[in-house]
Design a protein around this motif. Structure first.
Motif, PDB file in Angstrom:
ATOM      1  N   ALA A 196       2.391   1.741  -3.425  1.00  0.00           N
ATOM      2  CA  ALA A 196       1.396   2.214  -4.388  1.00  0.00           C
ATOM      3  C   ALA A 196       1.065   3.683  -4.154  1.00  0.00           C
ATOM      4  CB  ALA A 196       0.131   1.359  -4.290  1.00  0.00           C
ATOM      5  N   LEU A 197       0.993   4.079  -2.861  1.00  0.00           N
ATOM      6  CA  LEU A 197       0.690   5.468  -2.532  1.00  0.00           C
ATOM      7  C   LEU A 197       1.812   6.397  -2.985  1.00  0.00           C
ATOM      8  CD1 LEU A 197      -1.183   7.485  -1.157  1.00  0.00           C
ATOM      9  CD2 LEU A 197      -0.050   6.979   1.012  1.00  0.00           C
ATOM     10  N   GLU A 198       3.050   5.986  -2.764  1.00  0.00           N
ATOM     11  CA  GLU A 198       4.193   6.800  -3.189  1.00  0.00           C
ATOM     12  C   GLU A 198       4.234   6.922  -4.706  1.00  0.00           C
ATOM     13  OE1 GLU A 198       7.507   4.854  -1.416  1.00  0.00           O
ATOM     14  OE2 GLU A 198       7.203   5.779   0.570  1.00  0.00           O
ATOM     15  N   LYS A 199       3.901   5.843  -5.393  1.00  0.00           N
ATOM     16  CA  LYS A 199       3.868   5.866  -6.855  1.00  0.00           C
ATOM     17  C   LYS A 199       2.791   6.815  -7.355  1.00  0.00           C
ATOM     18  CE  LYS A 199       3.353   2.819 -10.877  1.00  0.00           C
ATOM     19  NZ  LYS A 199       3.111   1.419 -11.338  1.00  0.00           N
ATOM     20  N   GLU A 200       1.609   6.771  -6.681  1.00  0.00           N
ATOM     21  CA  GLU A 200       0.508   7.656  -7.061  1.00  0.00           C
ATOM     22  C   GLU A 200       0.876   9.120  -6.814  1.00  0.00           C
ATOM     23  OE1 GLU A 200      -4.178   8.544  -5.899  1.00  0.00           O
ATOM     24  OE2 GLU A 200      -3.141   6.800  -5.064  1.00  0.00           O
ATOM     25  N   ARG A 201       1.531   9.395  -5.683  1.00  0.00           N
ATOM     26  CA  ARG A 201       1.938  10.759  -5.379  1.00  0.00           C
ATOM     27  C   ARG A 201       2.929  11.288  -6.408  1.00  0.00           C
ATOM     28  NH1 ARG A 201       2.885  10.076   1.157  1.00  0.00           N
ATOM     29  NH2 ARG A 201       0.702  10.350   1.798  1.00  0.00           N
ATOM     30  N   GLU A 252       3.198  10.281  -9.484  1.00  0.00           N
ATOM     31  CA  GLU A 252       2.471  10.485 -10.742  1.00  0.00           C
ATOM     32  C   GLU A 252       1.685  11.793 -10.707  1.00  0.00           C
ATOM     33  OE1 GLU A 252      -1.225   8.525 -13.284  1.00  0.00           O
ATOM     34  OE2 GLU A 252      -0.190   7.310 -11.778  1.00  0.00           O
ATOM     35  N   ARG A 253       1.034  12.055  -9.571  1.00  0.00           N
ATOM     36  CA  ARG A 253       0.237  13.281  -9.458  1.00  0.00           C
ATOM     37  C   ARG A 253       1.119  14.529  -9.474  1.00  0.00           C
ATOM     38  NH1 ARG A 253      -5.017  13.085  -8.172  1.00  0.00           N
ATOM     39  NH2 ARG A 253      -5.948  11.048  -7.818  1.00  0.00           N
ATOM     40  N   LYS A 294     -11.209  10.433 -16.314  1.00  0.00           N
ATOM     41  CA  LYS A 294     -10.262  10.041 -15.265  1.00  0.00           C
ATOM     42  C   LYS A 294      -8.810  10.142 -15.734  1.00  0.00           C
ATOM     43  CE  LYS A 294     -13.672   6.711 -13.553  1.00  0.00           C
ATOM     44  NZ  LYS A 294     -14.591   6.890 -14.686  1.00  0.00           N
ATOM     45  N   ARG A 321      -5.086  11.360 -16.628  1.00  0.00           N
ATOM     46  CA  ARG A 321      -4.056  12.285 -16.164  1.00  0.00           C
ATOM     47  C   ARG A 321      -2.977  12.319 -17.234  1.00  0.00           C
ATOM     48  NH1 ARG A 321      -4.608  13.901 -10.912  1.00  0.00           N
ATOM     49  NH2 ARG A 321      -2.527  14.824 -11.019  1.00  0.00           N
ATOM     50  N   LYS A 325       0.828  -1.202   0.000  1.00  0.00           N
ATOM     51  CA  LYS A 325       0.000   0.000   0.000  1.00  0.00           C
ATOM     52  C   LYS A 325       0.863   1.252   0.000  1.00  0.00           C
ATOM     53  CE  LYS A 325      -4.067  -1.888   2.405  1.00  0.00           C
ATOM     54  NZ  LYS A 325      -4.894  -1.801   3.652  1.00  0.00           N
ATOM     55  N   THR A 333       1.860  15.138 -13.214  1.00  0.00           N
ATOM     56  CA  THR A 333       0.757  15.152 -14.176  1.00  0.00           C
ATOM     57  C   THR A 333      -0.380  16.030 -13.665  1.00  0.00           C
ATOM     58  OG1 THR A 333      -0.272  13.189 -13.176  1.00  0.00           O
ATOM     59  CG2 THR A 333       1.282  12.819 -14.990  1.00  0.00           C
TER      60      THR A 333
END
Length: 300
Positions: free
Chosen positions: A119-124, A126-127, A139, A141, A116, A130
């Motif tokens: 995945a959260l670090e990867k999402e951060r 990416e955000r 949806k 980005r 988890k 992008t």
């Protein structure tokens, strides 16, 4: 009691559902005991000789909370959430729930938390690099400044009214579950954009629908009610303060005014003293909070 369900095989003859009452000693123990119980029971049946299960290559999963009673019993649209092998049984598996036996090794709580976090670090990351498309319902980005991908979107904002969720441009496609709502296909196609086209509301509620049905008639505010009464009311400042405080925690002024106006109409119309309206609103808020408190106690 729990229902252990194995359906992770194309051959329905190899499926099995086992209803068991968990021993008290298991409740504070790891969920791996529950999995082991099912695997032993499954392998003991000669009918399953062609498909022996290996506990080390299986794991437990459960539907997200609320899935068992939604969609009129249809649970297939709700994802299965894996259960850690060392999770505490009583804290993880609700009474009388369906627990699914799936292929694939179990993971520990520590391993799942590490996944988890990754995945959260990867999402951060990416955000941070992008931007999100500003079209309703898209949806996608993409890198700031482009290139801009194709997108499918809605031309008007969503409506969240009571339990229903739908897009105001597609009122005939209603959903009562968040995943179903997100799956409603867009009614327009085009290219993603990072620029908002207007200051249009990002979502609509019941008060917006009622206002539209009334031909755009504006709801009366607390000040309007107070002015309508010859000598004003001591309750007006209280109601106005409450209106402002609720707005600070996300309750729209329009929604608040709708509720106050509704209470007034339920009583004696515009002639209803504001202190009476305030008292009735207080009773309704108290009842709502009691209901929430009771639900929290039930969940615990």
């Amino acid at each position: 009691k729990v229902f252990l369900v194995y359906e992770d095989n194309e051959n329905s003859d190899l499926h099995k559902t086992l209803k068991i009452t968990l021993p008290k000693s298991w409740k504070a123990g790891p969920t791996s005991k529950v999995l082991g119980c099912f695997v032993d029971s499954y392998n003991d049946n000669e009918k399953h000789a062609s498909n022996p299960l290996d506990q080390e290559q299986m794991h437990l999963a459960i539907r997200e909370e609320g899935a068992e009673s939604s969609n009129g019993g249809d649970q297939s649209s709700h994802p299965l959430i894996p259960i850690a092998s060392d999770a505490i049984t009583i804290e993880t598996i609700p009474d009388r729930s369906n627990v699914y036996i799936l292929h694939g090794p179990s993971k520990t709580v520590e391993e799942m938390e590490a996944e988890k976090k990754e995945a959260l670090e990867k999402e951060r990351a990416e955000r941070a690099n992008t931007v999100a498309c500003q079209h309703f319902g898209c949806k996608n980005r993409f890198p700031k400044g482009g290139p801009y991908p194709d997108c499918s979107y809605h031309k008007s904002p969503p409506v969240f009214h009571e339990t229903a969720k739908f897009w105001s441009c597609c009122p005939n496609e209603k959903a009562y579950d968040w995943e179903e709502f997100q799956a409603i296909p867009g009614c327009c196609t085009g290219v993603c954009t990072e620029v908002k086209e207007s200051e249009q509301k990002q979502f609509l509620g019941g008060c917006d629908l009622r206002e539209e049905a009334a031909g755009g008639a504006q709801l009366k505010s607390i000040d309007d009610f107070n002015k309508a009464q010859e000598n004003g009311s001591d309750a007006a400042p209280v109601l106005e303060r409450l209106r402002n405080v609720l707005a600070e925690i996300g309750v729209e002024n329009e929604l608040y005014d709708q509720v106050v106006e509704g209470i007034t109409k339920e009583m004696d119309g515009d002639d209803t003293p504001l202190d009476v309206v305030a008292s009735e609103l207080g009773k309704k808020l108290k009842a709502s909070m009691k209901s929430i408190a009771a639900e929290q106690l039930r969940i615990k």
